[in-house]
Motif scaffolding. Sequence first.
Motif, PDB file in Angstrom:
ATOM      1  N   LEU A   8      -8.992   1.620  -5.790  1.00  0.00           N
ATOM      2  CA  LEU A   8      -9.045   3.077  -6.140  1.00  0.00           C
ATOM      3  C   LEU A   8      -7.713   3.395  -6.086  1.00  0.00           C
ATOM      4  O   LEU A   8      -7.697   4.556  -6.556  1.00  0.00           O
ATOM      5  N   ASP A   9      -6.809   3.135  -5.536  1.00  0.00           N
ATOM      6  CA  ASP A   9      -5.400   3.483  -5.482  1.00  0.00           C
ATOM      7  C   ASP A   9      -4.575   3.263  -6.728  1.00  0.00           C
ATOM      8  O   ASP A   9      -4.856   2.123  -7.672  1.00  0.00           O
ATOM      9  N   THR A  10      -3.551   3.995  -7.023  1.00  0.00           N
ATOM     10  CA  THR A  10      -2.714   3.580  -7.844  1.00  0.00           C
ATOM     11  C   THR A  10      -1.020   3.647  -7.287  1.00  0.00           C
ATOM     12  O   THR A  10      -1.077   3.856  -5.975  1.00  0.00           O
ATOM     13  N   VAL A  11       0.001   3.107  -7.942  1.00  0.00           N
ATOM     14  CA  VAL A  11       1.214   3.055  -7.265  1.00  0.00           C
ATOM     15  C   VAL A  11       1.668   4.489  -7.356  1.00  0.00           C
ATOM     16  O   VAL A  11       1.205   5.319  -8.000  1.00  0.00           O
ATOM     17  N   PRO A  12       2.576   4.846  -6.590  1.00  0.00           N
ATOM     18  CA  PRO A  12       3.117   6.422  -6.456  1.00  0.00           C
ATOM     19  C   PRO A  12       3.642   6.698  -7.831  1.00  0.00           C
ATOM     20  O   PRO A  12       4.166   5.623  -8.304  1.00  0.00           O
TER      21      PRO A  12
ATOM     22  N   ILE B 254     -20.840  -3.876  -6.549  1.00  0.00           N
ATOM     23  CA  ILE B 254     -19.506  -3.591  -6.802  1.00  0.00           C
ATOM     24  C   ILE B 254     -18.774  -3.008  -5.619  1.00  0.00           C
ATOM     25  O   ILE B 254     -19.468  -2.624  -4.589  1.00  0.00           O
ATOM     26  N   PHE B 255     -17.515  -3.746  -5.579  1.00  0.00           N
ATOM     27  CA  PHE B 255     -16.645  -3.435  -4.405  1.00  0.00           C
ATOM     28  C   PHE B 255     -15.074  -2.739  -4.895  1.00  0.00           C
ATOM     29  O   PHE B 255     -14.549  -3.103  -5.541  1.00  0.00           O
ATOM     30  N   LEU B 256     -15.197  -1.628  -4.356  1.00  0.00           N
ATOM     31  CA  LEU B 256     -13.962  -0.605  -4.548  1.00  0.00           C
ATOM     32  C   LEU B 256     -13.006  -0.174  -3.506  1.00  0.00           C
ATOM     33  O   LEU B 256     -13.803   0.046  -2.270  1.00  0.00           O
ATOM     34  N   ALA B 257     -12.015  -0.921  -3.418  1.00  0.00           N
ATOM     35  CA  ALA B 257     -11.205  -1.002  -2.432  1.00  0.00           C
ATOM     36  C   ALA B 257      -9.897  -0.043  -2.334  1.00  0.00           C
ATOM     37  O   ALA B 257      -9.279   0.501  -3.443  1.00  0.00           O
ATOM     38  N   VAL B 258      -9.372   0.476  -1.156  1.00  0.00           N
ATOM     39  CA  VAL B 258      -8.083   1.428  -0.750  1.00  0.00           C
ATOM     40  C   VAL B 258      -6.998   0.106  -0.771  1.00  0.00           C
ATOM     41  O   VAL B 258      -7.215  -0.814  -0.225  1.00  0.00           O
ATOM     42  N   ASP B 259      -6.088   0.862  -1.011  1.00  0.00           N
ATOM     43  CA  ASP B 259      -4.596  -0.057  -0.410  1.00  0.00           C
ATOM     44  C   ASP B 259      -4.115  -1.128  -1.234  1.00  0.00           C
ATOM     45  O   ASP B 259      -3.508  -1.762  -0.646  1.00  0.00           O
ATOM     46  N   GLU B 260      -4.644  -1.366  -2.440  1.00  0.00           N
ATOM     47  CA  GLU B 260      -4.271  -2.612  -2.868  1.00  0.00           C
ATOM     48  C   GLU B 260      -2.872  -2.562  -3.283  1.00  0.00           C
ATOM     49  O   GLU B 260      -2.255  -3.568  -3.272  1.00  0.00           O
TER      50      GLU B 260
ATOM     51  N   SER C 243      -3.095  -4.242   0.725  1.00  0.00           N
ATOM     52  CA  SER C 243      -4.481  -4.921   0.713  1.00  0.00           C
ATOM     53  C   SER C 243      -5.297  -4.639   1.988  1.00  0.00           C
ATOM     54  O   SER C 243      -6.071  -5.452   2.382  1.00  0.00           O
ATOM     55  N   GLU C 244      -4.885  -3.551   2.702  1.00  0.00           N
ATOM     56  CA  GLU C 244      -5.611  -3.179   3.993  1.00  0.00           C
ATOM     57  C   GLU C 244      -6.953  -3.141   3.820  1.00  0.00           C
ATOM     58  O   GLU C 244      -7.940  -3.527   4.637  1.00  0.00           O
ATOM     59  N   GLY C 245      -7.501  -2.427   2.875  1.00  0.00           N
ATOM     60  CA  GLY C 245      -8.854  -2.042   2.233  1.00  0.00           C
ATOM     61  C   GLY C 245      -9.835  -3.575   2.253  1.00  0.00           C
ATOM     62  O   GLY C 245     -10.848  -3.881   2.639  1.00  0.00           O
ATOM     63  N   ALA C 246      -9.119  -4.684   1.353  1.00  0.00           N
ATOM     64  CA  ALA C 246      -9.645  -5.674   1.010  1.00  0.00           C
ATOM     65  C   ALA C 246      -9.924  -6.579   2.291  1.00  0.00           C
ATOM     66  O   ALA C 246     -10.783  -7.340   2.627  1.00  0.00           O
ATOM     67  N   TRP C 247      -8.909  -6.438   3.159  1.00  0.00           N
ATOM     68  CA  TRP C 247      -8.846  -7.327   4.285  1.00  0.00           C
ATOM     69  C   TRP C 247      -9.965  -7.221   5.235  1.00  0.00           C
ATOM     70  O   TRP C 247     -10.605  -8.175   5.758  1.00  0.00           O
TER      71      TRP C 247
END
Length: 363
Positions: A70-74, A123-129, A133-137
Motif C-alpha cells: 500500500l505504501d510508496t517511498v516518500p 489478495i494480500f495488501l501490506a503496509v511498510d514495504e 516490511s513490518e506489515g508483511a512480517w
Amino acid sequence: MTKSGLLKLTSKLVGIRSEYPNEQEIGMFLLLYLKKAGFEVLTQNISRRRFNILATKGQGKKAVMFYGHLDTVPLSKKSEWETNPFKLTKKDGKLYGLGASDMKGGIAAFLEATKNTNTYVKIFLAVDEENISEGAWKAVQKKSDFFKDVVLVISAEPNLGNGLNSLATGRTGRSLYEINFVGKPEHIIRYRNAVDAIEKLVNFGSVLYSKREKMFKSHTSVAQLRKVEGESVGMSVCGEAKAEVEVLLDHEDSVKNVLAILRSLTKEEVKVKPRKTPYLEGYKFDKFPYQEEIVGVIRKYTGRKIKLYTRKSVGDDNVLATLKIPIITWGADGGNEHKPNEYIESDSLVVLTKMYQEFLHSI
C-alpha cells in the motif's frame, strides 16, 4: 476487463498519497473496493492508523494469491518532477505518478483481473514495504492460517526493465553489520606509539573490497561499506572508528555465514546491526505451480519465450518466501522507480491485466 476501468482505478490509487507510514487513506479505499467486488475482507492492525488487508474470493482447496504493498517511498526532489506526482498523467504512452510503477499500477491490474473471476483467489495488501516490511512480517507471523491453502503467490511488483515475458523466481537478501575499530590515541607527534582506529578501518575496507567478489558462497552476493565514522580529537590520533557493511546475499548465503566471513577479515568486534524486523534472506524457487499455464499465457500475449531470473533487490516477496510457498514476481514495464518522474507503460499495464485474467480463467 475494460481499459478505461483499469486506467481510472490506477489514477484513483495514484491520487491517494500513501508514503509510508501514511497508508490509512488508501487502505480504507481498497477495503471498500474489495468488499464491493465480492471479497471477504479482514484487516490486521500494524500500528496506529496502519493496517494490512487480507481478502478472499471463492472457495476451493488451492488458492492463488496476489500481493501488493500500500505504501510508496516518500516524495523527494519535487522540483524535478515534470508532472504532478499525485495526478496520473499520460504522456507518450507512459502513465506518470508517484507509485504508478511501484506498485499501484500492479495492484490495479490484479484488482481488475479478479473482479469477475470464479477462481478461488486471495489478495494480500501490506503496509511498510518501503521501510522494514513490518506489515508483511506481522502477517506471516500472526495470520499464518490465511496463507495455509495458498499454493502460489503472484507479486505485481514492476519487472524493472526485464520485460513482460519475465518472471522473478528468486531474490537476493540484504543485511547490515556494524564494526567497531578501537585504537590507542596519542598526540600526532607521537603517532608511532599510537594505534590509529581510522587506519584500521581503512585497512579493513581495502581487504573487503579486494575480496568481495570471491569471499561468499555465491558469486552474486556482494558487500560494500555503507557508512564510516571516525574523527581525531584535537591533534590526537583517532582512538575509535565505526563502519557499517551492507550485504546483498544470494539464497546460498545467510546472515549467519556472512557474519562469520566478516569476522574472519578483522580482529575487531563485528555484529549484526539491530533492527525491529528480521533481515531478509535470499530465496529461489526452481519450479512453481501452474508454470505451464503461465508460460502459455506469456507466450500468447508477448510472442516471446519466458525468462526466469533472480532479482537483485529485496522486499516483502522475501518475507512471504519464508512461508515456503512459491512466489513469482510478474509485473509491468515501467521506470524511474524511487525517483522523480516514475511511470508505468500504459500498454504494458493493459497486457499484464489481460494475462492475469486469462491465467485465472485457465485454472
